[in-house]
Design a protein around this motif. Sequence first.
Motif, PDB file in Angstrom:
ATOM      1  N   UNK A  19      27.010  54.935  48.654  1.00  8.90           N
ATOM      2  CA  UNK A  19      28.350  54.997  48.078  1.00  8.90           C
ATOM      3  C   UNK A  19      28.392  55.810  46.787  1.00  8.90           C
ATOM      4  N   UNK A  20      27.270  55.934  46.096  1.00 13.14           N
ATOM      5  CA  UNK A  20      27.134  56.644  44.818  1.00 13.14           C
ATOM      6  C   UNK A  20      27.824  55.952  43.646  1.00 13.14           C
ATOM      7  N   UNK A  21      28.741  55.074  43.925  1.00 14.14           N
ATOM      8  CA  UNK A  21      29.446  54.305  42.896  1.00 14.14           C
ATOM      9  C   UNK A  21      30.017  53.093  43.611  1.00 14.14           C
ATOM     10  N   UNK A  22      29.553  51.903  43.231  1.00 15.95           N
ATOM     11  CA  UNK A  22      29.982  50.720  43.973  1.00 15.95           C
ATOM     12  C   UNK A  22      30.216  49.534  43.052  1.00 15.95           C
ATOM     13  N   UNK A  23      31.332  48.856  43.289  1.00 13.00           N
ATOM     14  CA  UNK A  23      31.625  47.633  42.565  1.00 13.00           C
ATOM     15  C   UNK A  23      30.746  46.505  43.093  1.00 13.00           C
ATOM     16  N   UNK A  24      30.494  45.530  42.244  1.00 16.44           N
ATOM     17  CA  UNK A  24      29.658  44.387  42.622  1.00 16.44           C
ATOM     18  C   UNK A  24      30.159  43.740  43.905  1.00 16.44           C
ATOM     19  N   UNK A  25      31.477  43.504  44.001  1.00 17.71           N
ATOM     20  CA  UNK A  25      32.000  42.831  45.197  1.00 17.71           C
ATOM     21  C   UNK A  25      31.796  43.656  46.463  1.00 17.71           C
ATOM     22  N   UNK A  26      31.815  44.974  46.356  1.00 19.11           N
ATOM     23  CA  UNK A  26      31.559  45.837  47.511  1.00 19.11           C
ATOM     24  C   UNK A  26      30.103  45.721  47.949  1.00 19.11           C
ATOM     25  N   UNK A  27      29.206  45.742  46.980  1.00 17.99           N
ATOM     26  CA  UNK A  27      27.779  45.612  47.279  1.00 17.99           C
ATOM     27  C   UNK A  27      27.503  44.249  47.910  1.00 17.99           C
ATOM     28  N   UNK A  28      28.107  43.218  47.373  1.00 21.77           N
ATOM     29  CA  UNK A  28      27.930  41.872  47.923  1.00 21.77           C
ATOM     30  C   UNK A  28      28.440  41.823  49.362  1.00 21.77           C
ATOM     31  N   UNK A  29      29.598  42.388  49.601  1.00 23.35           N
ATOM     32  CA  UNK A  29      30.184  42.376  50.941  1.00 23.35           C
ATOM     33  C   UNK A  29      29.297  43.082  51.958  1.00 23.35           C
ATOM     34  N   UNK A  40      24.914  34.956  44.210  1.00 21.68           N
ATOM     35  CA  UNK A  40      23.995  34.900  43.071  1.00 21.68           C
ATOM     36  C   UNK A  40      22.670  35.580  43.386  1.00 21.68           C
ATOM     37  N   UNK A  41      22.200  35.475  44.620  1.00 20.87           N
ATOM     38  CA  UNK A  41      20.966  36.164  45.023  1.00 20.87           C
ATOM     39  C   UNK A  41      21.151  37.676  44.917  1.00 20.87           C
ATOM     40  N   UNK A  42      22.273  38.158  45.398  1.00 23.71           N
ATOM     41  CA  UNK A  42      22.539  39.603  45.382  1.00 23.71           C
ATOM     42  C   UNK A  42      22.697  40.098  43.945  1.00 23.71           C
ATOM     43  N   UNK A  43      23.369  39.312  43.111  1.00 27.45           N
ATOM     44  CA  UNK A  43      23.517  39.697  41.709  1.00 27.45           C
ATOM     45  C   UNK A  43      22.163  39.722  41.004  1.00 27.45           C
ATOM     46  N   UNK A  44      21.278  38.798  41.370  1.00 26.54           N
ATOM     47  CA  UNK A  44      19.920  38.804  40.813  1.00 26.54           C
ATOM     48  C   UNK A  44      19.191  40.077  41.223  1.00 26.54           C
ATOM     49  N   UNK A  45      19.321  40.477  42.480  1.00 31.43           N
ATOM     50  CA  UNK A  45      18.687  41.715  42.946  1.00 31.43           C
ATOM     51  C   UNK A  45      19.236  42.917  42.187  1.00 31.43           C
ATOM     52  N   UNK A  46      20.544  42.940  41.949  1.00 30.83           N
ATOM     53  CA  UNK A  46      21.149  44.043  41.205  1.00 30.83           C
ATOM     54  C   UNK A  46      20.633  44.083  39.763  1.00 30.83           C
ATOM     55  N   UNK A  48      17.720  43.020  38.747  1.00 31.11           N
ATOM     56  CA  UNK A  48      16.334  43.504  38.815  1.00 31.11           C
ATOM     57  C   UNK A  48      16.293  45.017  39.009  1.00 31.11           C
ATOM     58  N   UNK A  49      17.150  45.523  39.888  1.00 29.79           N
ATOM     59  CA  UNK A  49      17.191  46.974  40.109  1.00 29.79           C
ATOM     60  C   UNK A  49      17.567  47.710  38.820  1.00 29.79           C
ATOM     61  N   UNK A  50      18.455  47.116  38.050  1.00 30.16           N
ATOM     62  CA  UNK A  50      18.831  47.742  36.779  1.00 30.16           C
ATOM     63  C   UNK A  50      17.690  47.653  35.771  1.00 30.16           C
ATOM     64  N   UNK A  51      17.032  46.507  35.695  1.00 30.19           N
ATOM     65  CA  UNK A  51      15.896  46.353  34.782  1.00 30.19           C
ATOM     66  C   UNK A  51      14.775  47.330  35.121  1.00 30.19           C
ATOM     67  N   UNK A  52      14.589  47.603  36.395  1.00 31.97           N
ATOM     68  CA  UNK A  52      13.547  48.529  36.838  1.00 31.97           C
ATOM     69  C   UNK A  52      13.969  49.994  36.705  1.00 31.97           C
ATOM     70  N   UNK A  53      15.232  50.229  36.371  1.00 31.60           N
ATOM     71  CA  UNK A  53      15.699  51.596  36.162  1.00 31.60           C
ATOM     72  C   UNK A  53      16.164  52.323  37.411  1.00 31.60           C
ATOM     73  N   UNK A  54      16.414  51.611  38.491  1.00 31.25           N
ATOM     74  CA  UNK A  54      16.873  52.257  39.720  1.00 31.25           C
ATOM     75  C   UNK A  54      18.379  52.439  39.758  1.00 31.25           C
ATOM     76  N   UNK A  55      19.122  51.574  39.054  1.00 27.79           N
ATOM     77  CA  UNK A  55      20.570  51.676  39.002  1.00 27.79           C
ATOM     78  C   UNK A  55      21.031  51.472  37.560  1.00 27.79           C
ATOM     79  N   UNK A  56      22.250  51.906  37.306  1.00 32.67           N
ATOM     80  CA  UNK A  56      22.901  51.710  36.016  1.00 32.67           C
ATOM     81  C   UNK A  56      24.235  51.034  36.299  1.00 32.67           C
TER      82      UNK A  56
END
Length: 142
Positions: A19-29, A40-46, A48-56
């Motif tokens: 998507x290149x740009x996605x809202x949290x609810x879209x990613x969850x869906x 909450x599991x999906x938000x935790x994964x997001x 972690x991905x941000x902490x690891x530098x894969x997403x902003x």
Amino acid sequence: MKNEVSAAEWIPLRIIWTLQRAYTNTIISYTQARTNWSESTIKTLLRRLEQKGFVISHHDGRKLVYVPAKDEQATMTAVAQQQLSNMCQKNRGQVILQLIKDNKLSQTDLLAIQAEVKQKLPAAPEQVPCDCLKERGIDHEC
């Protein structure tokens, strides 16, 4: 890779790359369409991905938006290269061959592979040596 992507993290990461740009609810869906994970599991994964530098992430009003921070192709190549580097260099060619056999590839991909093989073939050794015990100074054929 310094910050490896877990099997679970790949799912939302691929959604964000697509998507290149996605809202949290879209990613969850989209993630819940493929899994039975909670929000909450999906938000935790997001996170972690941000902490690891894969997403902003950044706020768009009250909503959180995620964008890729690392290039998809470069990340996938680095992950595959890391896995191959863990294997005996003598057997990597057979692994790559099996991957080509087992995966759906486009004509463009196959032509690029063919061109790369044609270019590398004249300088390729007859056999690649085993490197399993090389760090111990032992020559060994597996």
